[in-house]
Scaffold this active site. Sequence first.
Site, PDB file in Angstrom:
ATOM      1  N   GLY A  12      -0.890   2.948  12.457  1.00 18.53           N
ATOM      2  CA  GLY A  12      -0.495   1.536  12.457  1.00 18.53           C
ATOM      3  C   GLY A  12      -1.071   0.686  13.565  1.00 18.53           C
ATOM      4  N   THR A  13      -2.243   1.078  14.113  1.00 21.19           N
ATOM      5  CA  THR A  13      -2.798   0.217  15.170  1.00 21.19           C
ATOM      6  C   THR A  13      -3.267  -1.123  14.599  1.00 21.19           C
ATOM      7  OG1 THR A  13      -5.065   1.099  15.081  1.00 21.19           O
ATOM      8  CG2 THR A  13      -3.525   2.202  16.561  1.00 21.19           C
ATOM      9  N   ILE A  86      -3.003   5.554  -3.811  1.00 18.99           N
ATOM     10  CA  ILE A  86      -3.844   4.721  -4.673  1.00 18.99           C
ATOM     11  C   ILE A  86      -2.932   3.893  -5.576  1.00 18.99           C
ATOM     12  CG2 ILE A  86      -5.564   4.770  -6.529  1.00 18.99           C
ATOM     13  CD1 ILE A  86      -6.722   7.283  -5.112  1.00 18.99           C
ATOM     14  N   LEU A  87      -3.161   2.579  -5.580  1.00 19.70           N
ATOM     15  CA  LEU A  87      -2.335   1.698  -6.423  1.00 19.70           C
ATOM     16  C   LEU A  87      -2.866   1.772  -7.855  1.00 19.70           C
ATOM     17  CD1 LEU A  87      -2.118  -1.280  -3.907  1.00 19.70           C
ATOM     18  CD2 LEU A  87      -0.360   0.448  -4.384  1.00 19.70           C
ATOM     19  N   HIS A 103     -11.529  -0.835   5.115  1.00 19.74           N
ATOM     20  CA  HIS A 103     -12.119   0.494   4.925  1.00 19.74           C
ATOM     21  C   HIS A 103     -13.130   0.741   6.044  1.00 19.74           C
ATOM     22  CE1 HIS A 103     -13.385   4.012   2.656  1.00 19.74           C
ATOM     23  NE2 HIS A 103     -14.613   3.709   3.033  1.00 19.74           N
TER      24      HIS A 103
END
Length: 191
Positions: A12-13, A86-87, A103
Amino acid sequence: MKNICILLSGSGTNLQNIAECISNGEIENAEINLVIADRDCFGLERAQNLGLKSVLIKKGKNFTENLVNEIPENIDLIVLAGFLSILNKEFFTQISIPIINIHPSLLPKFGGKGMWGNHVHEAVITENATESGATVHYVTEEVDAGNIILQKSVQISEGETAETLAEKIHKIEYEIFPQAINLILKKLQNT
Ligand code: GRF
């Protein structure tokens, strides 16, 4: 004011950086309304430390349905910040607001299924590429294939490892992700 929902699976950076950019005005007129994690991860703890509302929706049975139900009606933008699920089609038929992802490569190079985290950087180094980078793009059903919003490159140094490259790329992610969010929010304000 535009409302953002952040989805994550990792440390979560990028979430932290986006939250800081909202606080210092680099990202304008926005608020993070909700952080959703698909597994126990440090990103959830960060969200809590940042005072953000967060929820854990574990992968498994009814994942898509639970995810869709959790996304509030008032959200304007969904941001994937290191989200590993993956949605699927079912998700996209129910959610029609913009979704963006970051990405860690220069897409379309080194993208697609299985290309995440150090797998990406190892592939870049194995191929003796001279540069890599980060890409912010719209999310569609096809993994890492949506339209590109912003991209920035880094040079591969002598003796580069997946770890040193990941670190370099994270730094440019902290630049281009907030920029891309600003671009999209401005676009949304004009519609
Ligand atoms: C980033 O490298 C991003 O490109 C990828 O996942 C990583 C998330 O890093 N999609 P962090 O959890 O924000 O540190």
